[in-house]
Design an enzyme around this catalytic site. Structure first.
Site, PDB file in Angstrom:
ATOM      1  N   THR A  24      90.291   2.941   7.021  1.00  0.00           N
ATOM      2  CA  THR A  24      90.469   1.517   6.748  1.00  0.00           C
ATOM      3  C   THR A  24      91.475   0.925   7.720  1.00  0.00           C
ATOM      4  O   THR A  24      92.568   1.458   7.887  1.00  0.00           O
ATOM      5  CB  THR A  24      90.956   1.357   5.293  1.00  0.00           C
ATOM      6  OG1 THR A  24      89.868   1.673   4.428  1.00  0.00           O
ATOM      7  CG2 THR A  24      91.459  -0.049   5.013  1.00  0.00           C
ATOM      8  N   TYR A 177      88.889   5.500  -6.027  1.00  0.00           N
ATOM      9  CA  TYR A 177      88.091   4.270  -6.125  1.00  0.00           C
ATOM     10  C   TYR A 177      86.990   4.469  -7.180  1.00  0.00           C
ATOM     11  O   TYR A 177      86.970   5.481  -7.870  1.00  0.00           O
ATOM     12  CB  TYR A 177      87.563   3.896  -4.730  1.00  0.00           C
ATOM     13  CG  TYR A 177      88.710   3.664  -3.781  1.00  0.00           C
ATOM     14  CD1 TYR A 177      89.513   2.532  -3.902  1.00  0.00           C
ATOM     15  CD2 TYR A 177      89.055   4.618  -2.823  1.00  0.00           C
ATOM     16  CE1 TYR A 177      90.619   2.336  -3.069  1.00  0.00           C
ATOM     17  CE2 TYR A 177      90.157   4.431  -1.993  1.00  0.00           C
ATOM     18  CZ  TYR A 177      90.933   3.289  -2.123  1.00  0.00           C
ATOM     19  OH  TYR A 177      92.023   3.100  -1.315  1.00  0.00           O
ATOM     20  N   GLY A 314      91.194  12.198  11.090  1.00  0.00           N
ATOM     21  CA  GLY A 314      91.607  10.813  10.902  1.00  0.00           C
ATOM     22  C   GLY A 314      92.577  10.326  11.963  1.00  0.00           C
ATOM     23  O   GLY A 314      92.189   9.797  13.012  1.00  0.00           O
TER      24      GLY A 314
HETATM   25  C1  LIG Z   1      94.996   4.366   7.960  1.00  0.00           C
HETATM   26  C2  LIG Z   1      94.133   5.217   7.071  1.00  0.00           C
HETATM   27  C3  LIG Z   1      93.038   4.648   6.453  1.00  0.00           C
HETATM   28  C4  LIG Z   1      92.173   5.424   5.648  1.00  0.00           C
HETATM   29  N1  LIG Z   1      91.065   4.847   5.103  1.00  0.00           N
HETATM   30  C5  LIG Z   1      90.162   5.611   4.410  1.00  0.00           C
HETATM   31  C6  LIG Z   1      88.929   5.055   3.947  1.00  0.00           C
HETATM   32  O1  LIG Z   1      88.604   3.879   4.144  1.00  0.00           O
HETATM   33  N2  LIG Z   1      88.090   5.888   3.273  1.00  0.00           N
HETATM   34  C7  LIG Z   1      88.382   7.208   3.045  1.00  0.00           C
HETATM   35  O2  LIG Z   1      87.578   7.925   2.431  1.00  0.00           O
HETATM   36  N3  LIG Z   1      89.540   7.761   3.492  1.00  0.00           N
HETATM   37  C8  LIG Z   1      90.422   7.003   4.184  1.00  0.00           C
HETATM   38  N4  LIG Z   1      91.561   7.585   4.701  1.00  0.00           N
HETATM   39  C9  LIG Z   1      91.749   9.040   4.618  1.00  0.00           C
HETATM   40  C10 LIG Z   1      91.264   9.715   5.932  1.00  0.00           C
HETATM   41  O3  LIG Z   1      89.843   9.682   5.978  1.00  0.00           O
HETATM   42  C11 LIG Z   1      91.745  11.186   6.059  1.00  0.00           C
HETATM   43  O4  LIG Z   1      91.315  11.906   4.941  1.00  0.00           O
HETATM   44  C12 LIG Z   1      93.279  11.262   6.181  1.00  0.00           C
HETATM   45  O5  LIG Z   1      93.719  10.421   7.232  1.00  0.00           O
HETATM   46  C13 LIG Z   1      93.778  12.687   6.471  1.00  0.00           C
HETATM   47  O6  LIG Z   1      93.223  13.184   7.673  1.00  0.00           O
HETATM   48  P1  LIG Z   1      94.090  13.292   9.049  1.00  0.00           P
HETATM   49  O7  LIG Z   1      95.231  14.214   8.764  1.00  0.00           O
HETATM   50  O8  LIG Z   1      93.121  13.870  10.051  1.00  0.00           O
HETATM   51  O9  LIG Z   1      94.537  11.899   9.390  1.00  0.00           O
HETATM   52  C14 LIG Z   1      92.449   6.798   5.460  1.00  0.00           C
HETATM   53  C15 LIG Z   1      93.587   7.357   6.083  1.00  0.00           C
HETATM   54  C16 LIG Z   1      94.414   6.593   6.872  1.00  0.00           C
HETATM   55  C17 LIG Z   1      95.590   7.254   7.577  1.00  0.00           C
END
Ligand SMILES: Cc1cc2nc3c(=O)[nH]c(=O)nc-3n(C[C@H](O)[C@H](O)[C@H](O)COP(=O)(O)O)c2cc1C
Length: 359
Positions: A24, A177, A314
């Site tokens: 997001t 959600y 992410g």
């Molecule tokens: C800025 C941000 C926005 C995110 N938005 C969503 C989202 O819209 N839907 C979702 O399922 N997870 C969302 N997440 C979770 C990420 O998909 C992911 O699981 C999380 O960042 C951990 O992974 P990473 O360590 O590779 O960043 C979001 C995470 C971050 C940091």
């Protein structure tokens, strides 16, 4: 197996196993239409095996964030068409994360509409609205009849995503959600056929996945879950109940042949996730959650050990539009700038340098 080798997830053909996690970013304005900046953001990141878009609302009342994109109006569909076209021109693949925010919103965010959830239990916390931080309201508990309408909204949103040219959809069953709220015994205290036992708590999620699969084909549908994430008051603290709930759900979904199951859990290689993978019987994407940022070593190890078929990444993809190239060549990475994750404009969004620009 090699992180950089191709894989098929249902009908989705991926060039590599690095998947851009849904992220997001709140840059679609009051109209919820992804514009030029959003097109450019996803275009830059088309080198991952699959882009999963940020959570996108299927009806207006389910909007959870200011500036979140939707897939409701014709203008929103046209905006997503431009995103999909840009990613495809670069040779990438993209699915839309369909996200009903459930009780994680406020009338100051969703245009003054009702806030809806399985049960009339407010989250203990505050929503970030244009008017500042406001306490989450007590949601309306959806009736069984209203649930049919919500299911149809998921179906129509998924149909519109395909019409816009996206390669598929991911149904957001994670992170507290609406769909997750049905699964958790803390947020779902219904006494009808959609609450109570693990099977009945899993029923609404199963029905939504089945209805969307019937509409666009299961090979283009993924599901994201986050058992035991304990976020936004969707608590799941009893392992036996978690296994019963998600086990039932995945047993029921197995014959559909979904494109993939995506699991956010702190221990992707642990017993719970691997048991859920067996129950699901199809391709698995994993992500170890927010507490530590995914690293190249973690992703490589998960694929080499065959704990997953692909890894959702992410924050490194936020900061590195060319992450796959960097990980392949073991090049240094840009650092993410968390204070700009939910800001507006190009800064911290489309201005992270590519390798050749890093100098
Ligand atoms: C800025 C941000 C926005 C995110 N938005 C969503 C989202 O819209 N839907 C979702 O399922 N997870 C969302 N997440 C979770 C990420 O998909 C992911 O699981 C999380 O960042 C951990 O992974 P990473 O360590 O590779 O960043 C979001 C995470 C971050 C940091």
């Amino acid at each position: 197996m090699d992180l950089f080798s191709p894989i098929a997830l249902g009908d989705l053909q991926l060039a590599n196993r690095v998947v851009m996690a849904p992220l997001t970013r709140m840059r679609s304005g009051a109209s919820g239409v992804p514009g030029d900046l959003v097109v450019e953001h996803y275009r830059q990141r088309a080198g991952v095996g699959l882009i999963i878009t940020e959570g996108t609302y299927p009806n207006h009342q389910s909007q959870a964030f200011v500036g979140q994109p939707g897939i409701v109006t014709d203008e929103q569909v046209e905006g997503w068409r431009r995103v999909a076209d840009a990613v495809h021109v670069e040779g990438g693949r993209i699915v839309l994360q369909v996200m009903h925010g459930g009780r994680v919103t406020h009338p100051e965010i969703n245009g003054g509409r009702r806030v809806e959830a399985p049960s009339a239990i407010a989250i203990n916390g505050v929503a970030r609205t244009a008017e500042g931080k406001l306490a989450y309201p007590e949601p309306h508990a959806l009736t069984a009849e209203e649930l049919q309408r919500v299911t149809q909204d998921f179906v129509a949103a998924s149909r519109r995503a395909i019409e816009a040219g996206l390669d598929g959809v991911e149904l957001h069953g994670a992170n507290g959600y609406l769909l997750h709220e049905f699964l958790s015994p803390a947020s779902n205290v219904r006494d009808d056929g959609y609450g109570g036992s693990p099977e009945q708590r899993a029923r609404f999620v199963a029905e939504v996945v089945e209805a969307v699969s019937a509409e666009i084909g299961a090979g283009r549908v993924g599901l994201r879950i986050s058992p035991e994430h304990n976020i936004q008051d969707a608590f799941e603290t009893d392992r036996a109940d978690v296994l019963a709930t998600y086990g039932y759900l995945l047993d029921r979904l197995r014959p559909l042949g979904l494109a993939y199951l995506s699991v956010l859990h702190v221990e992707p290689a642990g017993e719970l996730v691997q048991e859920l993978r067996r129950r699901f019987g199809g391709p698995l994407i994993v992500n170890s959650g927010f507490s530590t940022v995914t690293t190249r070593d973690e992703a490589v190890a998960l694929i080499e050990a065959a704990h997953a078929d692909a890894v959702a990444v992410g924050r490194p993809v936020i900061a590195n539009p060319d992450l796959v190239e960097r990980w392949k060549g073991e090049h240094p990475e840009n650092e993410p700038k968390p204070h700009l994750f939910y800001a507006s404009g190009a800064e911290g969004y489309t201005d992270y340098p590519f390798l050749e620009q890093a100098g």
